[in-house]
Structures are given as structure tokens and as C-alpha cells.
Design a protein around this motif. Sequence first.
Motif, mmCIF file in Angstrom:
data_model
loop_
_atom_site.group_PDB
_atom_site.id
_atom_site.type_symbol
_atom_site.label_atom_id
_atom_site.label_comp_id
_atom_site.label_asym_id
_atom_site.label_seq_id
_atom_site.Cartn_x
_atom_site.Cartn_y
_atom_site.Cartn_z
ATOM 1 N N THR A 59 -84.693 74.036 17.257
ATOM 2 C CA THR A 59 -83.734 75.062 16.665
ATOM 3 C C THR A 59 -82.643 75.215 17.244
ATOM 4 O OG1 THR A 59 -84.780 76.489 18.145
ATOM 5 C CG2 THR A 59 -86.006 76.423 15.837
ATOM 6 N N ALA A 60 -81.527 75.566 16.806
ATOM 7 C CA ALA A 60 -80.091 76.008 17.121
ATOM 8 C C ALA A 60 -80.302 77.471 16.959
ATOM 9 C CB ALA A 60 -79.039 75.338 16.412
ATOM 10 N N ARG A 61 -80.027 78.280 17.893
ATOM 11 C CA ARG A 61 -79.783 79.850 17.877
ATOM 12 C C ARG A 61 -78.398 80.147 18.330
ATOM 13 N NH1 ARG A 61 -84.487 82.755 17.108
ATOM 14 N NH2 ARG A 61 -86.232 81.531 17.478
ATOM 15 N N ARG A 62 -77.994 81.160 17.592
ATOM 16 C CA ARG A 62 -76.754 81.977 18.326
ATOM 17 C C ARG A 62 -77.173 83.447 17.989
ATOM 18 N NH1 ARG A 62 -72.534 80.303 14.912
ATOM 19 N NH2 ARG A 62 -72.185 78.512 16.314
ATOM 20 N N ASP A 63 -76.679 84.164 19.308
ATOM 21 C CA ASP A 63 -77.086 85.440 19.126
ATOM 22 C C ASP A 63 -78.669 85.866 18.628
ATOM 23 O OD1 ASP A 63 -74.485 86.035 19.957
ATOM 24 O OD2 ASP A 63 -73.772 85.862 17.923
ATOM 25 N N HIS A 84 -66.403 68.883 15.989
ATOM 26 C CA HIS A 84 -66.726 69.989 16.277
ATOM 27 C C HIS A 84 -67.944 70.279 17.117
ATOM 28 C CE1 HIS A 84 -66.487 74.184 16.973
ATOM 29 N NE2 HIS A 84 -66.260 74.755 15.966
ATOM 30 N N THR A 85 -67.907 70.890 18.368
ATOM 31 C CA THR A 85 -69.147 71.167 19.059
ATOM 32 C C THR A 85 -69.507 72.491 18.794
ATOM 33 O OG1 THR A 85 -68.646 69.466 20.755
ATOM 34 C CG2 THR A 85 -70.552 71.157 21.249
ATOM 35 N N VAL A 86 -70.739 72.871 18.228
ATOM 36 C CA VAL A 86 -70.962 74.059 17.940
ATOM 37 C C VAL A 86 -71.764 74.874 18.862
ATOM 38 C CG1 VAL A 86 -72.820 75.437 16.588
ATOM 39 C CG2 VAL A 86 -71.838 73.271 15.432
ATOM 40 N N ASP A 87 -71.173 76.081 19.360
ATOM 41 C CA ASP A 87 -71.774 76.960 20.428
ATOM 42 C C ASP A 87 -73.013 77.522 20.201
ATOM 43 O OD1 ASP A 87 -72.032 78.511 22.757
ATOM 44 O OD2 ASP A 87 -71.011 79.845 22.040
ATOM 45 N N ALA A 88 -74.243 76.799 20.464
ATOM 46 C CA ALA A 88 -75.501 77.273 20.180
ATOM 47 C C ALA A 88 -76.486 76.881 21.019
ATOM 48 C CB ALA A 88 -76.044 76.668 18.857
ATOM 49 N N GLU A 89 -77.525 77.608 21.059
ATOM 50 C CA GLU A 89 -78.553 77.149 22.077
ATOM 51 C C GLU A 89 -79.755 76.285 21.371
ATOM 52 O OE1 GLU A 89 -80.174 80.936 24.224
ATOM 53 O OE2 GLU A 89 -78.200 81.828 24.483
ATOM 54 N N PHE A 90 -80.022 75.332 22.045
ATOM 55 C CA PHE A 90 -80.998 74.439 21.300
ATOM 56 C C PHE A 90 -82.542 74.635 22.071
ATOM 57 C CE2 PHE A 90 -76.997 72.674 20.335
ATOM 58 C CZ PHE A 90 -77.223 72.440 19.254
ATOM 59 N N GLN A 91 -83.563 74.668 21.441
ATOM 60 C CA GLN A 91 -84.718 74.570 21.729
ATOM 61 C C GLN A 91 -85.851 74.147 21.336
ATOM 62 O OE1 GLN A 91 -86.405 78.739 22.684
ATOM 63 N NE2 GLN A 91 -88.103 78.084 23.491
ATOM 64 N N ARG A 92 -86.751 73.308 21.988
ATOM 65 C CA ARG A 92 -87.558 72.130 21.499
ATOM 66 C C ARG A 92 -89.023 73.011 21.350
ATOM 67 N NH1 ARG A 92 -86.509 67.033 21.233
ATOM 68 N NH2 ARG A 92 -84.868 66.299 22.316
ATOM 69 N N TYR A 93 -89.849 72.927 20.170
ATOM 70 C CA TYR A 93 -91.121 73.504 19.957
ATOM 71 C C TYR A 93 -92.085 72.427 19.638
ATOM 72 C CZ TYR A 93 -88.648 77.993 19.473
ATOM 73 O OH TYR A 93 -87.881 78.985 19.729
ATOM 74 N N ASP A 94 -93.402 72.548 20.223
ATOM 75 C CA ASP A 94 -94.378 71.640 19.653
ATOM 76 C C ASP A 94 -95.227 72.235 18.762
ATOM 77 O OD1 ASP A 94 -96.324 73.142 20.792
ATOM 78 O OD2 ASP A 94 -96.590 71.890 22.687
ATOM 79 N N GLY A 95 -96.237 71.431 18.027
ATOM 80 C CA GLY A 95 -97.026 72.064 17.176
ATOM 81 C C GLY A 95 -97.505 73.203 17.318
ATOM 82 N N THR A 96 -97.912 73.465 18.611
ATOM 83 C CA THR A 96 -98.513 74.778 18.803
ATOM 84 C C THR A 96 -97.350 75.842 18.961
ATOM 85 O OG1 THR A 96 -100.268 73.757 19.902
ATOM 86 C CG2 THR A 96 -100.167 75.942 20.567
#
Length: 185
Positions: A64-68, A2-14
Motif C-alpha cells: 500500500t501507499a499511504r498519505r496522511d 515525479h516521486t510521490v511522497d507516500a509511505e509504503f507498507q507490505r502485507y502478507d495474506g494474513t
Amino acid sequence: MHTVDAEFQRYDGTAVKGITEELIGVYAEVYNVPPYIGDRFFSAESFGDRLRAAFDTLGFETVTARRDGRIIGYVHGATLPADKPWWISLEDCRPDDLRLKADEGQVFWLRELMVVPEETNQGLGRQLHDTIITGRSESATALTCITDNQPAHDAYLRWGYTVMGQIKHAPESPVYDAMYLPSAR
């Protein structure tokens, strides 16, 4: 899957420092179950200390994966230091080519992957895993998984990981299986 409806974002160490408390909150929610409740090693405070210490390690990254607006899962890791105690403790259990890759800074150490309880078994963990791996320059991935965490252990095996041996991160930690994925691509 199942594909999850989420927003993915990358963060570095800072950049990740701005969401530290959110990450610790997700950890506290995920580990608020037996056998982890009441175990100092798995306390949110101990995790926060380990997380903050990881921010400045070579190649640190979080996805991260975010929803709402809420984080519903995340993964983080860094380039595996060839002199990391758990890695060295495996001695000859490590495949020769993987040892060489670690010496060359070519092994990604997937340190944590977690999904909030109400979002499990929907493919989000796999999406997080694949998103971070795909964005990495390393050619192999290693991780450690608590031996009796059957859902995670089974998932890693399904995803192509191989068990190298068992380690402990600290005297007070449980036993972990050290696993590797030969190719990050």
C-alpha cells in the motif's frame, strides 16, 4: 517521473485481512467511472469476494501507499499457479521460458494495481509496481490488463511488458491482454 511522497507498507495474506475494507473502498473509488459503473463484474462486492479468495494463495502480498493515513494506491499479487485457467488458455502464446518459470513457481502474478483518481499521473503506480516486484523472489511477472484501459495498458508497455495474447477471466468479464515482464529485477 515525479516521486510521490507516500509511505509504503507490505502485507502478507494474513496481515492484509486487517485492511480489507480500506482496499475495497479504494477499489470502489477507482472503478466508479464508466464503463465500470453498474457492471456486476466490477462491483465492490465482486472485487471483495475475489480479494478475500486471494488472501490464502501461495505468495500473496499487498503493498500500500499511504498519505496522511489514507491509502492512495495499492498493488497485490501472488505466485502464478501453473494451472491457472487464464494462463493455460494462452497455450502456445506463452514463451517457452515463461512456461518453465511458471511450472517452477517463478512467475509473480500482479493481480491488481490501482491509484485513487486524484493521485494518478504522478508516478505512484510505477512506484507501487517497482516496490512489489523488487521484493519478490520470482524471476518474471505476468498480469492481465483490460484491453480498452488505455492508460494502464500504455503504462505497462512503457514499463517493459510484452503482450502474449488475450483472455477472459470469466464469461462476464471483459477481454484482457495477458502481458509479461521477462525479469522481475
